[in-house]
Design a protein around this motif. Structure first.
Motif, PDB file in Angstrom:
ATOM      1  N   ARG A   9      17.089 -15.909  -0.502  1.00 28.93           N
ATOM      2  CA  ARG A   9      18.306 -15.454  -0.783  1.00 28.93           C
ATOM      3  C   ARG A   9      19.096 -14.905   0.700  1.00 28.93           C
ATOM      4  O   ARG A   9      18.348 -14.348   1.478  1.00 28.93           O
ATOM      5  N   GLU A  10      20.389 -14.960   0.624  1.00 32.70           N
ATOM      6  CA  GLU A  10      21.016 -14.160   1.943  1.00 32.70           C
ATOM      7  C   GLU A  10      20.555 -12.696   1.791  1.00 32.70           C
ATOM      8  O   GLU A  10      20.821 -11.975   0.805  1.00 32.70           O
ATOM      9  N   THR A  11      20.081 -12.106   2.853  1.00 29.20           N
ATOM     10  CA  THR A  11      19.762 -10.596   3.016  1.00 29.20           C
ATOM     11  C   THR A  11      20.946  -9.572   3.009  1.00 29.20           C
ATOM     12  O   THR A  11      22.086  -9.890   4.019  1.00 29.20           O
ATOM     13  N   ASP A  12      21.365  -8.836   1.855  1.00 31.51           N
ATOM     14  CA  ASP A  12      22.216  -8.025   1.859  1.00 31.51           C
ATOM     15  C   ASP A  12      21.794  -6.485   1.954  1.00 31.51           C
ATOM     16  O   ASP A  12      20.829  -6.410   1.833  1.00 31.51           O
ATOM     17  N   ASP A  13      22.928  -5.476   1.711  1.00 30.11           N
ATOM     18  CA  ASP A  13      22.425  -4.187   1.920  1.00 30.11           C
ATOM     19  C   ASP A  13      21.640  -3.673   0.427  1.00 30.11           C
ATOM     20  O   ASP A  13      20.868  -2.892   0.829  1.00 30.11           O
ATOM     21  N   ASP A  14      21.855  -4.473  -0.669  1.00 28.95           N
ATOM     22  CA  ASP A  14      20.951  -4.134  -1.705  1.00 28.95           C
ATOM     23  C   ASP A  14      19.623  -4.532  -1.402  1.00 28.95           C
ATOM     24  O   ASP A  14      18.636  -3.530  -1.791  1.00 28.95           O
ATOM     25  N   ALA A  15      19.246  -5.632  -0.869  1.00 29.89           N
ATOM     26  CA  ALA A  15      18.048  -6.007  -0.288  1.00 29.89           C
ATOM     27  C   ALA A  15      17.272  -5.114   0.634  1.00 29.89           C
ATOM     28  O   ALA A  15      16.114  -4.525   0.148  1.00 29.89           O
ATOM     29  N   ARG A  16      18.101  -4.585   1.597  1.00 25.69           N
ATOM     30  CA  ARG A  16      17.444  -3.682   2.799  1.00 25.69           C
ATOM     31  C   ARG A  16      17.280  -2.271   2.095  1.00 25.69           C
ATOM     32  O   ARG A  16      16.199  -1.780   2.239  1.00 25.69           O
ATOM     33  N   LYS A  17      18.189  -1.917   1.163  1.00 22.65           N
ATOM     34  CA  LYS A  17      17.911  -0.626   0.412  1.00 22.65           C
ATOM     35  C   LYS A  17      16.498  -0.440  -0.314  1.00 22.65           C
ATOM     36  O   LYS A  17      15.733   0.341  -0.281  1.00 22.65           O
ATOM     37  N   LEU A  18      16.297  -1.673  -1.138  1.00 19.28           N
ATOM     38  CA  LEU A  18      15.303  -1.860  -1.890  1.00 19.28           C
ATOM     39  C   LEU A  18      13.969  -1.852  -1.200  1.00 19.28           C
ATOM     40  O   LEU A  18      13.058  -1.272  -1.275  1.00 19.28           O
ATOM     41  N   ALA A  19      14.090  -2.531   0.146  1.00 23.18           N
ATOM     42  CA  ALA A  19      12.779  -2.791   0.916  1.00 23.18           C
ATOM     43  C   ALA A  19      12.680  -1.360   1.402  1.00 23.18           C
ATOM     44  O   ALA A  19      11.413  -0.928   1.697  1.00 23.18           O
ATOM     45  N   ARG A  20      13.625  -0.688   1.754  1.00 22.07           N
ATOM     46  CA  ARG A  20      13.291   0.870   2.585  1.00 22.07           C
ATOM     47  C   ARG A  20      12.714   1.582   1.506  1.00 22.07           C
ATOM     48  O   ARG A  20      11.717   2.416   1.825  1.00 22.07           O
ATOM     49  N   VAL A  21      13.240   1.587   0.255  1.00 25.68           N
ATOM     50  CA  VAL A  21      12.580   2.372  -0.789  1.00 25.68           C
ATOM     51  C   VAL A  21      11.092   2.150  -1.023  1.00 25.68           C
ATOM     52  O   VAL A  21      10.463   3.017  -1.366  1.00 25.68           O
ATOM     53  N   LEU A  22      10.952   1.157  -1.164  1.00 25.93           N
ATOM     54  CA  LEU A  22       9.526   0.253  -1.321  1.00 25.93           C
ATOM     55  C   LEU A  22       8.606   0.962  -0.285  1.00 25.93           C
ATOM     56  O   LEU A  22       7.274   1.456  -0.733  1.00 25.93           O
ATOM     57  N   LEU A  23       8.925   0.772   0.935  1.00 25.97           N
ATOM     58  CA  LEU A  23       8.154   1.290   2.013  1.00 25.97           C
ATOM     59  C   LEU A  23       7.985   2.719   2.171  1.00 25.97           C
ATOM     60  O   LEU A  23       6.708   3.257   2.321  1.00 25.97           O
ATOM     61  N   ARG A  24       9.147   3.450   2.033  1.00 26.01           N
ATOM     62  CA  ARG A  24       9.191   4.778   2.045  1.00 26.01           C
ATOM     63  C   ARG A  24       8.525   5.548   0.985  1.00 26.01           C
ATOM     64  O   ARG A  24       8.390   6.866   0.928  1.00 26.01           O
ATOM     65  N   SER A  25       8.667   5.032  -0.314  1.00 32.20           N
ATOM     66  CA  SER A  25       8.108   5.735  -1.432  1.00 32.20           C
ATOM     67  C   SER A  25       6.531   5.381  -1.732  1.00 32.20           C
ATOM     68  O   SER A  25       5.963   5.829  -2.422  1.00 32.20           O
ATOM     69  N   ALA A  26       6.166   4.584  -0.877  1.00 32.01           N
ATOM     70  CA  ALA A  26       4.395   4.185  -0.896  1.00 32.01           C
ATOM     71  C   ALA A  26       3.422   5.472  -0.505  1.00 32.01           C
ATOM     72  O   ALA A  26       3.720   5.628   0.646  1.00 32.01           O
ATOM     73  N   ARG A  27       2.617   5.618  -1.440  1.00 38.60           N
ATOM     74  CA  ARG A  27       1.685   6.772  -1.080  1.00 38.60           C
ATOM     75  C   ARG A  27       0.492   6.120  -0.370  1.00 38.60           C
ATOM     76  O   ARG A  27      -0.380   6.505   0.213  1.00 38.60           O
ATOM     77  N   HIS A  28       0.162   4.703  -0.720  1.00 39.88           N
ATOM     78  CA  HIS A  28      -0.694   3.909  -0.338  1.00 39.88           C
ATOM     79  C   HIS A  28      -0.377   2.566  -0.286  1.00 39.88           C
ATOM     80  O   HIS A  28       0.838   2.201  -0.800  1.00 39.88           O
ATOM     81  N   ALA A  29      -1.096   1.646   0.375  1.00 41.68           N
ATOM     82  CA  ALA A  29      -0.679   0.301   0.672  1.00 41.68           C
ATOM     83  C   ALA A  29      -1.873  -0.628   0.886  1.00 41.68           C
ATOM     84  O   ALA A  29      -3.137  -0.032   1.304  1.00 41.68           O
ATOM     85  N   ALA A  30      -1.869  -1.671   0.863  1.00 36.56           N
ATOM     86  CA  ALA A  30      -2.914  -2.599   1.207  1.00 36.56           C
ATOM     87  C   ALA A  30      -2.656  -3.064   2.938  1.00 36.56           C
ATOM     88  O   ALA A  30      -1.308  -3.168   3.070  1.00 36.56           O
ATOM     89  N   ILE A  31      -3.759  -2.949   3.565  1.00 40.87           N
ATOM     90  CA  ILE A  31      -3.499  -3.275   4.868  1.00 40.87           C
ATOM     91  C   ILE A  31      -4.371  -4.673   5.139  1.00 40.87           C
ATOM     92  O   ILE A  31      -5.327  -4.556   4.731  1.00 40.87           O
ATOM     93  N   ALA A  32      -3.879  -5.618   5.853  1.00 37.39           N
ATOM     94  CA  ALA A  32      -4.623  -6.676   6.406  1.00 37.39           C
ATOM     95  C   ALA A  32      -4.192  -6.737   7.804  1.00 37.39           C
ATOM     96  O   ALA A  32      -3.477  -6.731   8.408  1.00 37.39           O
ATOM     97  N   VAL A  33      -5.419  -6.965   8.639  1.00 41.71           N
ATOM     98  CA  VAL A  33      -5.829  -7.088  10.013  1.00 41.71           C
ATOM     99  C   VAL A  33      -6.524  -8.270  10.362  1.00 41.71           C
ATOM    100  O   VAL A  33      -7.018  -8.908   9.289  1.00 41.71           O
ATOM    101  N   LEU A  34      -6.853  -8.555  11.547  1.00 39.98           N
ATOM    102  CA  LEU A  34      -7.733  -9.759  11.929  1.00 39.98           C
ATOM    103  C   LEU A  34      -9.039  -9.238  12.412  1.00 39.98           C
ATOM    104  O   LEU A  34      -9.159  -8.441  13.389  1.00 39.98           O
ATOM    105  N   ASP A  35     -10.101  -9.637  11.661  1.00 41.04           N
ATOM    106  CA  ASP A  35     -11.495  -9.426  12.071  1.00 41.04           C
ATOM    107  C   ASP A  35     -11.760  -9.753  13.525  1.00 41.04           C
ATOM    108  O   ASP A  35     -11.740 -11.036  13.793  1.00 41.04           O
ATOM    109  N   PRO A  36     -12.243  -9.003  14.479  1.00 44.90           N
ATOM    110  CA  PRO A  36     -12.399  -9.351  15.659  1.00 44.90           C
ATOM    111  C   PRO A  36     -13.631 -10.331  16.040  1.00 44.90           C
ATOM    112  O   PRO A  36     -13.709 -10.920  16.961  1.00 44.90           O
ATOM    113  N   GLU A  37     -14.423 -10.299  15.076  1.00 47.39           N
ATOM    114  CA  GLU A  37     -15.541 -10.996  15.190  1.00 47.39           C
ATOM    115  C   GLU A  37     -15.635 -12.399  14.587  1.00 47.39           C
ATOM    116  O   GLU A  37     -15.935 -13.394  15.077  1.00 47.39           O
ATOM    117  N   THR A  38     -14.626 -12.712  13.618  1.00 44.66           N
ATOM    118  CA  THR A  38     -14.665 -13.937  12.847  1.00 44.66           C
ATOM    119  C   THR A  38     -13.375 -14.470  13.040  1.00 44.66           C
ATOM    120  O   THR A  38     -13.007 -15.789  12.708  1.00 44.66           O
TER     121      THR A  38
END
Length: 249
Positions: A9-38
C-alpha cells in the motif's frame, strides 16, 4: 501477460506511526545476522530499548554468536511486534533492516544509552557493567511493515527516526524533568495508564521520554504514546504528559 498488482500500500502517516510505535514499544525483538563462518542467516532474541532519537539499542555479550557476527558484518534485521489472540499473522509486526554501530564505554553518549536502557530493563543492572557486554545502536536503513492481512508497507529508515534539533537538549534534562513531574503529580503514571487503557498491572511508571512521545512500563507491560507533533524541550514534553493525564475526557 498483465502485471501483477503490488502487495504494498502507499505509505501514509498512519503506517509510519504504527511502525514507530511497534519499534519503540518493543521490550525484546528477534534479530537476524549473517554468520561469518557459513554466510547463513542466524536469528536470536535480544532486549531492546531506544536512544533519544528513537534508534533501537541492544545490549549483548561479546561471547554471543550474534555479537561476533555483527563485529564482522554490521548488517542486521530486527523483527518487532507481539502476536495476540488468534492467528499470529493477523497482528502487526515490523521488520527493520539496520546497520549496527557499537557503543563502547567512553563513547560520548554511552551513559545516556545506559540510563535509558536500565529505565526499561531494570534487571539488566545485574550484568550491564560486565566487561564482556556492550551496546549496539541499530541504525534503521529501511523497514517493512505488515499491519495485518492486506496491510503491507515499505518505509525508509528516516520514517523511524526522530528528526529534532532538540534531541540532545532533551536527553540532558529528561531524568530531572520526569522527577519534577512525578514530585508534583505522584499519581501521574497511574492516571496515564487509566487514560490510555493500559493493561491492569500493579504499578506503572514513566520509563522514557523524547520529543516524539513517552514510554510507560509496569512489569512485563510497556506502553508507547506518540504525540501529534514534536515537543521542543523536556518541559514541553512534561506539559503534554500532564494534559493527557489530567484533562477532562
Amino acid at each position: 501477460m498483465k502485471d501483477q498488482p503490488s502487495p504494498l500500500r502507499e505509505t501514509d502517516d498512519d503506517a509510519r506511526k504504527l511502525a514507530r510505535v511497534l519499534l519503540r514499544s518493543a521490550r525484546h525483538a528477534a534479530i537476524a545476522v549473517l554468520d561469518p563462518e557459513t554466510g547463513f542467516p542466524f536469528a536470536s532474541r535480544v532486549l531492546v530499548a531506544t536512544d533519544i532519537d528513537g534508534t533501537p539499542v541492544i545490549l549483548v555479550s561479546k561471547l554471543s554468536a550474534h555479537t561476533r557476527a555483527l563485529a564482522r558484518d554490521p548488517r542486521a534485521s530486527l523483527l518487532a511486534g507481539e502476536p495476540g489472540k488468534g492467528d499470529p499473522l493477523a497482528h502487526p509486526r515490523l521488520t527493520t533492516q539496520c546497520l549496527a554501530e557499537p557503543v563502547e564505554r567512553g563513547n560520548a553518549f554511552y551513559e545516556r544509552i545506559r540510563t535509558r536502557f536500565l529505565a526499561r530493563h531494570t534487571k539488566a543492572q545485574l550484568y550491564i557493567d560486565f566487561p564482556d557486554f556492550l551496546f549496539f545502536r541499530l541504525k534503521p536503513e529501511q523497514a517493512s511493515l505488515n499491519g495485518g492481512f492486506g496491510r503491507a508497507y515499505q518505509l525508509d529508515g528516516h520514517d523511524l527516526i526522530i528528526q529534532s534539533a532538540a534531541n540532545e537538549e532533551i536527553a540532558a534534562g529528561a531524568a530531572e524533568a520526569v522527577r519534577d513531574l512525578v514530585e508534583r503529580h505522584p499519581d501521574v503514571a497511574e492516571m496515564l495508564a487509566t487514560r490510555l487503557n493500559a493493561p491492569k498491572s500493579a504499578s506503572w511508571r514513566i520509563c522514557g521520554i523524547d520529543s516524539s512521545g513517552f514510554d510507560l512500563i509496569s512489569g512485563d507491560f510497556l506502553l508507547r504514546y506518540e504525540f501529534e507533533t514534536l515537543a521542543g524541550d523536556a518541559d514541553h514534553i512534561c506539559s503534554n504528559i500532564s494534559k493527557i493525564a489530567y484533562s477532562i475526557p
